[in-house]
Design an enzyme around this catalytic site. Sequence first.
Site, short mmCIF file in Angstrom:
data_model
loop_
_atom_site.label_atom_id
_atom_site.label_comp_id
_atom_site.label_asym_id
_atom_site.label_seq_id
_atom_site.Cartn_x
_atom_site.Cartn_y
_atom_site.Cartn_z
N ARG A 75 0.83 -1.21 0.00
CA ARG A 75 0.00 0.00 0.00
C ARG A 75 0.86 1.26 0.00
NH1 ARG A 75 -4.84 1.39 -1.50
NH2 ARG A 75 -5.34 -0.75 -0.88
N HIS A 98 -5.54 -3.52 4.75
CA HIS A 98 -5.38 -2.44 3.78
C HIS A 98 -3.91 -2.09 3.57
CE1 HIS A 98 -6.17 1.63 1.99
NE2 HIS A 98 -7.14 0.96 1.43
N CYS A 99 -3.12 -2.19 4.63
CA CYS A 99 -1.70 -1.81 4.57
C CYS A 99 -0.90 -2.67 3.61
CB CYS A 99 -1.06 -1.93 5.96
SG CYS A 99 -1.76 -0.86 7.21
N ILE A 100 -1.35 -3.89 3.36
CA ILE A 100 -0.54 -4.82 2.56
C ILE A 100 -1.11 -5.05 1.17
CG2 ILE A 100 0.37 -5.93 4.62
CD1 ILE A 100 -1.51 -8.30 4.05
#
Length: 350
Positions: A95, A337-339
């Site tokens: 992300r 969401h971060c990955i």
Amino acid sequence: MQHNESRNGGWSMPAEWVTHAATWMVWPHNQALWESGWRVTLPQVQEDFARVANAIARFEPVKMVVDPSAVASAKALCGPNIELIEIAVNDSWCRDSGPTFVCHPQRGQAGVSWRFNAWGGKSVHDLDEGLGRRVLNHLGLECFGTPLSNEGGAIHVDGEGTLITTESVLLNPNRNPGMNKAEMEEIFARLLGVKKTIWLPGDPKYVTGDMTDGHVDGVCAFARPGVLLVDATHDKSSVYAEVARENRRALELATDAHGRRFELIELFEASEAVDPEAEVFCASYTNFYIANGAIIMPAYGISADKAAAEVLAKAFPEREVVPVRINHLAHGGGGVHCITQQQPAWPVKG
């Protein structure tokens, strides 16, 4: 909060809910980074990443960037329908280090490669700083460069001209010393088609210990234009409660690019899952990912998972809510969401 009507030639960043051509991820392989203080082992983290990737692959193609040293572990845990792409990398937060995809009605698709400096120089990034460009080269897409130090997790858009970000990230001297809001808003207008940028305080006193300094994808997320899911806590006396209140207050006062006030839906964090001895733990259910026909939701094996899934099901009635256990990933300070990083389909649909 200012309007910016700068012309950008027709390029814009679609909302996350448009139809995707694929989801991009990066396979974790750097044992030293993951095991130096996160209270996890690399194999545990790889299992979490694989669960997320395999869940998304039920709904759309997944393209997994894999460092050449880690191909064997990726093949062992990722399903056969996940494409593995060998590119040398430092870390695994697609992300933030990957490209932000943009679309044009006639010219198709391109991407923005932000100046990635590992959240203000907090980690090694000599390879990751060029990941966005290399992914775009792999796809044969045009790459737009910019002097703005930014990460994908620091911005949310509604696809209708509104962008939300946090002051604690983009105005941080560890990212963009000497650059002001107006200059950043001009970049968002030119590269992403943004007409209005909404600035939240984020985490100005860094009470969470979050490596990102307060990414917006841990604060709120769009359900649709004018409607936001907002991170909330039942522990009203905690230091984080004040952070959550200030960010909510800023959203209550804001209007979007079309002059609408936001409908705010509370999504209470997974406080029961937090390891009190952990250096940092991502307990935010707002860190979900919108896939084609699905919501990939962070889950922790606690009762709050069910409540969060119910809120998300009401917010996205046309999508299947898929909880995925990420307890080990959360110890590294990140969520679903971060990955992940969406690549929209073109022409844009949905």
